[in-house]
Scaffold this motif. Structure first.
Motif, PDB file in Angstrom:
ATOM      1  N   ILE A 165     -12.871  -9.333   0.662  1.00 54.49           N
ATOM      2  CA  ILE A 165     -13.900  -8.705   1.738  1.00 54.49           C
ATOM      3  C   ILE A 165     -13.446 -10.731   2.206  1.00 54.49           C
ATOM      4  N   ASP A 166     -13.710 -10.945   1.312  1.00 56.75           N
ATOM      5  CA  ASP A 166     -14.479 -13.367   2.582  1.00 56.75           C
ATOM      6  C   ASP A 166     -13.002 -13.520   3.104  1.00 56.75           C
ATOM      7  N   ARG A 167     -11.624 -13.460   2.732  1.00 53.49           N
ATOM      8  CA  ARG A 167     -10.084 -14.057   3.167  1.00 53.49           C
ATOM      9  C   ARG A 167      -9.976 -13.044   3.958  1.00 53.49           C
ATOM     10  N   HIS A 168     -10.155 -11.393   4.351  1.00 56.16           N
ATOM     11  CA  HIS A 168      -9.265 -10.634   5.430  1.00 56.16           C
ATOM     12  C   HIS A 168     -10.771  -9.583   6.429  1.00 56.16           C
ATOM     13  N   SER A 169     -11.897 -10.302   5.997  1.00 55.91           N
ATOM     14  CA  SER A 169     -13.250  -9.444   6.958  1.00 55.91           C
ATOM     15  C   SER A 169     -12.974 -10.208   8.156  1.00 55.91           C
ATOM     16  N   SER A 170     -13.505  -9.324   8.943  1.00 57.99           N
ATOM     17  CA  SER A 170     -13.383 -10.062  10.071  1.00 57.99           C
ATOM     18  C   SER A 170     -15.324 -10.297  10.408  1.00 57.99           C
ATOM     19  N   ARG A 171     -15.695  -9.988   9.493  1.00 62.61           N
ATOM     20  CA  ARG A 171     -17.031 -10.044   9.031  1.00 62.61           C
ATOM     21  C   ARG A 171     -17.970  -9.008  10.399  1.00 62.61           C
ATOM     22  N   HIS A 172     -17.594  -8.728  10.640  1.00 62.60           N
ATOM     23  CA  HIS A 172     -18.790  -6.922  11.474  1.00 62.60           C
ATOM     24  C   HIS A 172     -18.954  -5.410  10.164  1.00 62.60           C
ATOM     25  N   THR A 173     -18.344  -5.589   9.149  1.00 57.81           N
ATOM     26  CA  THR A 173     -19.535  -4.568   8.764  1.00 57.81           C
ATOM     27  C   THR A 173     -18.519  -4.398   6.659  1.00 57.81           C
ATOM     28  N   GLU A 174     -19.270  -4.179   6.898  1.00 51.03           N
ATOM     29  CA  GLU A 174     -18.359  -3.536   5.133  1.00 51.03           C
ATOM     30  C   GLU A 174     -19.470  -3.113   4.021  1.00 51.03           C
ATOM     31  N   ALA A 175     -18.603  -1.757   3.925  1.00 57.04           N
ATOM     32  CA  ALA A 175     -19.528  -1.009   2.901  1.00 57.04           C
ATOM     33  C   ALA A 175     -19.241  -0.761   1.508  1.00 57.04           C
ATOM     34  N   ILE A 176     -19.926  -0.543   0.444  1.00 58.04           N
ATOM     35  CA  ILE A 176     -19.521  -0.821  -0.933  1.00 58.04           C
ATOM     36  C   ILE A 176     -20.589   1.121  -0.951  1.00 58.04           C
ATOM     37  N   VAL A 177     -19.777   2.052  -2.192  1.00 55.60           N
ATOM     38  CA  VAL A 177     -20.079   2.907  -2.321  1.00 55.60           C
ATOM     39  C   VAL A 177     -19.846   2.816  -4.104  1.00 55.60           C
ATOM     40  N   THR A 178     -21.131   2.914  -4.816  1.00 56.78           N
ATOM     41  CA  THR A 178     -22.052   2.697  -6.564  1.00 56.78           C
ATOM     42  C   THR A 178     -23.181   2.796  -6.600  1.00 56.78           C
ATOM     43  N   ASN A 179     -22.953   3.248  -7.626  1.00 54.61           N
ATOM     44  CA  ASN A 179     -24.537   4.034  -8.296  1.00 54.61           C
ATOM     45  C   ASN A 179     -24.878   2.416  -9.361  1.00 54.61           C
ATOM     46  N   HIS A 180     -24.245   1.978  -9.044  1.00 57.84           N
ATOM     47  CA  HIS A 180     -24.862   0.678  -9.958  1.00 57.84           C
ATOM     48  C   HIS A 180     -25.579   0.096  -9.306  1.00 57.84           C
ATOM     49  N   TYR A 181     -27.334  -0.624  -9.928  1.00 52.54           N
ATOM     50  CA  TYR A 181     -27.855  -1.107  -9.249  1.00 52.54           C
ATOM     51  C   TYR A 181     -27.692  -2.241  -8.723  1.00 52.54           C
ATOM     52  N   ALA A 182     -27.321  -3.028 -10.430  1.00 52.28           N
ATOM     53  CA  ALA A 182     -26.760  -4.814  -9.951  1.00 52.28           C
ATOM     54  C   ALA A 182     -25.824  -5.141  -9.209  1.00 52.28           C
ATOM     55  N   ARG A 183     -24.741  -4.467  -8.865  1.00 54.04           N
ATOM     56  CA  ARG A 183     -23.858  -4.174  -7.848  1.00 54.04           C
ATOM     57  C   ARG A 183     -24.187  -4.595  -6.832  1.00 54.04           C
ATOM     58  N   ALA A 184     -24.699  -3.301  -6.097  1.00 56.27           N
ATOM     59  CA  ALA A 184     -25.201  -2.651  -5.076  1.00 56.27           C
ATOM     60  C   ALA A 184     -26.217  -4.187  -4.677  1.00 56.27           C
ATOM     61  N   GLN A 185     -26.609  -4.616  -5.094  1.00 55.82           N
ATOM     62  CA  GLN A 185     -27.570  -5.838  -4.435  1.00 55.82           C
ATOM     63  C   GLN A 185     -26.625  -6.531  -4.744  1.00 55.82           C
ATOM     64  N   ARG A 186     -25.901  -7.037  -5.257  1.00 55.83           N
ATOM     65  CA  ARG A 186     -24.805  -8.582  -5.460  1.00 55.83           C
ATOM     66  C   ARG A 186     -23.977  -8.367  -3.739  1.00 55.83           C
ATOM     67  N   PHE A 187     -23.546  -6.692  -3.936  1.00 54.36           N
ATOM     68  CA  PHE A 187     -22.746  -6.216  -2.610  1.00 54.36           C
ATOM     69  C   PHE A 187     -24.026  -7.040  -1.097  1.00 54.36           C
ATOM     70  N   LEU A 188     -25.779  -6.604  -1.387  1.00 54.47           N
ATOM     71  CA  LEU A 188     -25.435  -6.579   0.452  1.00 54.47           C
ATOM     72  C   LEU A 188     -25.875  -8.356   0.124  1.00 54.47           C
ATOM     73  N   ARG A 189     -26.411  -8.933  -0.876  1.00 53.49           N
ATOM     74  CA  ARG A 189     -26.373 -10.285  -0.533  1.00 53.49           C
ATOM     75  C   ARG A 189     -25.567 -11.370  -0.814  1.00 53.49           C
ATOM     76  N   GLU A 190     -24.008 -10.783  -1.002  1.00 49.91           N
ATOM     77  CA  GLU A 190     -22.826 -11.776  -1.291  1.00 49.91           C
ATOM     78  C   GLU A 190     -21.810 -11.510  -0.375  1.00 49.91           C
ATOM     79  N   VAL A 191     -22.373 -10.737   0.773  1.00 45.47           N
ATOM     80  CA  VAL A 191     -20.968  -9.890   1.948  1.00 45.47           C
ATOM     81  C   VAL A 191     -21.139 -10.523   3.265  1.00 45.47           C
ATOM     82  N   ASP A 192     -20.249 -11.772   3.595  1.00 50.02           N
ATOM     83  CA  ASP A 192     -21.150 -12.155   4.965  1.00 50.02           C
ATOM     84  C   ASP A 192     -20.300 -11.618   6.075  1.00 50.02           C
ATOM     85  N   SER A 193     -20.840 -10.415   6.041  1.00 48.59           N
ATOM     86  CA  SER A 193     -21.083  -9.642   7.276  1.00 48.59           C
ATOM     87  C   SER A 193     -21.899  -9.669   8.568  1.00 48.59           C
ATOM     88  N   SER A 194     -21.800  -9.338   9.609  1.00 50.69           N
ATOM     89  CA  SER A 194     -22.875  -8.596  10.635  1.00 50.69           C
ATOM     90  C   SER A 194     -23.934  -7.043   9.913  1.00 50.69           C
TER      91      SER A 194
END
Lengths: 427, 427
Positions: B343-372
């Motif tokens: 995502i960091d290499r290819h995203s236009s930093r608009h919108t990204e989503a994760i589908v998961t039931n894993h708490y820690a990975r959901a939190q990491r995705f929210l925090r570390e993905v640099d999109s609007s």
């Protein structure tokens, strides 16, 4: 830099791209780091600065010797000097920044929407901040600390005359980062005096998210012309104070004298005084006497010169002048509308104040004057991040977008939307 | 425009400066106006649009006839058409914007400082907004309403092919403003099809505070190159969804299918699917079957093509493609780090989503993905001002400064510092 290079421009661009690329990678690590680790780095850097006092002074002596050889004036040499007291003050400043609340990660509120998703905004670092500044080496530690605290990597380009001092400070920063387990590359100090480095930095939009130029109007205008990276900038300060007909004369004198004379060289210093015609005959003579006592030259409009002797005649350019000196332009105006119109035409939109005891005119002034700080019954000198409780200040913005007025840690962050669902889809 | 002019460029610049100057003056009046007057104008404009339905359709018919003569395609002619339903929808839209809370004048809190001054921030209009858009004439009413509601004057440059329609709408706007006692010049519709008008508008930094270009990537890139006025812009949307190893397969299918197929041509439509290697063998076959049912072409990486037959081989450029079409690129990735790196290499930093039931990975995705917008278990199609409860949307920003993500009325305002004292001076 390799002096034998056939194309130094390309080489400096490559060098700067290298710094930018490393900063971008470090910025991602910082954004994912805990506030605790970033604070630990700030304390470790402070300890290093204190521990390396001798090395810092030795490096600084190299810059000072070169400065003296190059004929730098006394004021510039003073700004360049790293005394023990200034080193201690840098270290204390880092600890104060560490002690501020973490500006990163907060989610103000998370609101449920009719669709069932919950939507909030999370405060996050901008990424990589580019800072361009002039002779004072202490800015290196200060700017790095503000960027680290707010989770940003940075590329710092200081004045050429402070290169050795800045490198020595950079060594302390790198050591402190490493000690806290953060990437040393998070703070990149440009290690060349090549002037092309500035041109390269301000067009590095692939790696730098925002520029914060700290310097005189000439530097800022040059960057405005050439930069492709967006900027938080401070152009100049032509600040006004309007003394309303219903002002208390004692308060008016106190505020106006302070706004002009407490310091002459700052951007929030008063440069133009507007006095309502209703109070001018009683107020101007005492203000003239008080300013005479401070050695301030008054440059007045015709009406004000008809009231008080001894003012220079203001020329058209005086109304737009940022004197940064013991000079004040003075105009008598016919009411608040004339005052607001004058401000609208001549202000740099930095800071304006009204002195009045009239409720409705105070409210109108607050609402209608389009400047980054608008004050009632207070000296323009208060326009400052520390006085506003920001705890730190990276600069004062005279822009309207993103950050306006004194810019603290919040100005080095942005907010992204976060959406929490449970398999929600759009219908 | 005077066709006999010897220097049409100068003439168009003068014409545009005239619009800008008038808008700047009207903006000052609007900034001082009450929210009630601005709402009254919006209701009056809505009534005018309904009352002038015949005139609007007549003007629109001129544009449509010219469009047909110039060979505009059916889709473009449709976007250009002002049907009775669209006129009613414009009017309703104005009333909805009027009903939103006033974004101007609020002071969040006023905090006492150690010096005794009280400091707050007041939300105020930006001043003058320049909007550049393409063929749809209803944008004229919509954009004008958002600017008026937020206390801004505006200069609107619509598509040349909609000139008569836009002028007819502008007449209704001017009449509504006059009825509410506000300056008719607060909304300036550029009345020429001369293409040089865009070049003049985007460099009018003396009179325009911010540009909001609404159009395709070509338009935006041209403005980025040449504008001296700052911008709130949306470049493009290359949105990703990462299905984590711990995702619920039913939820993953539901979210991914919705994100890709609910509408193909929008900026928040899914363009690249990332699937964790741990779930790919069970998930990819059912996703392939579901996408086949929707006629979506899948372009897969080698790993995904080894799992499912019938995918095209993705080329390097597919990972950066904004298809806006029934095509989806698919990559199998090894865990969340690989997903975030992709995502960091290819995203236009608009919108990204994760589908998961894993708490820690959901939190990491929210925090570390640099999109609007960053989402957990929700379709990327939710990235929208209305879905986020903003009540209105002037656009979606892929920038980080000032406004990020869906931009509502708040993005058309700024905050200035206000300082209340009682004769306070700085010591």
């Amino acid at each position: 830099m390799n002096a034998e290079s056939e194309n130094p421009d390309t080489e400096i661009n490559e060098y700067m791209r290298g710094l930018g690329r490393a900063a971008r990678a470090a910025g991602r690590e910082l954004a994912a780091s805990d506030g605790g680790a970033r604070n630990a780095a700030l304390y470790a850097i402070a300890a290093r600065l204190r521990g390396e006092r001798e090395a810092l002074r030795t490096a600084n002596e190299v810059d000072l010797a070169a400065g003296r050889a190059n004929g730098l004036d006394a004021a510039l040499l003073d700004r360049l000097t790293l005394s023990d007291a200034r080193i201690e003050s840098m270290a204390t400043g880092l600890e104060q920044i560490a002690a501020l609340p973490d500006p990163v990660g907060a989610v103000g509120h998370l609101d449920p929407m009719p669709s069932g998703i919950r939507v909030g905004r999370m405060r996050v670092p901008l990424g990589v901040v580019g800072i361009i500044y002039e002779s004072r080496p202490n800015v290196t530690a200060d700017a790095a600390a503000l960027c680290l605290k707010s989770g940003n990597a940075c590329v710092l380009r200081g004045g050429s005359e402070a290169l050795h001092s800045n490198r020595a400070i950079a060594d302390c920063i790198a050591a402190g980062l490493a000690e806290a387990g953060l990437p040393e590359t998070a703070v990149q100090v440009v290690g060349t005096t090549d002037r092309a480095a500035v041109g390269a930095l301000i067009t590095l939009d692939a790696f730098i998210d925002v520029l914060v130029p700290r310097g005189g109007k000439g530097l800022i205008e040059r960057i405005m012309r050439d930069a492709t990276v967006p900027m938080i900038k401070h152009l100049h300060g032509v600040c006004h104070c309007f003394v309303d007909a219903d002002a208390d004369p004692d308060m008016a004198e106190q505020v106006v004298i302070n706004a002009k004379t407490q310091r002459y060289g700052t951007c929030n210093t008063l440069e133009t005084l507007l006095v309502d015609a209703g109070i001018a005959p009683t107020l101007l003579p005492r203000l003239k006497a008080a300013f005479d006592g401070h050695g301030v030259e008054l440059r007045g409009c015709e009406l004000s010169r008809a009231i008080v002797d001894g003012m220079t005649a203001a020329q058209a350019e005086d109304w737009d002048a940022e004197y940064l000196a013991p000079i004040l332009s003075v105009a008598v105006v016919d009411g608040i509308d004339a005052a607001i119109n004058h401000i609208d035409r001549h202000s740099s939109r930095h800071t304006e104040a009204i002195v009045t005891n009239h409720y409705a005119r105070a409210q109108r002034f607050l609402r209608e004057v389009d400047s980054s700080s608008v004050m009632v019954n207070a000296s323009t000198r208060f326009a400052d991040g520390f006085e506003y409780g920001l705890g730190a200040e990276i600069g004062i913005s005279t822009d309207k977008l993103h950050a306006r007025g004194p810019v603290g840690l919040e100005g080095l962050t942005t907010q992204k939307y976060i959406v929490l669902g449970d398999g929600h889809i759009r219908g």
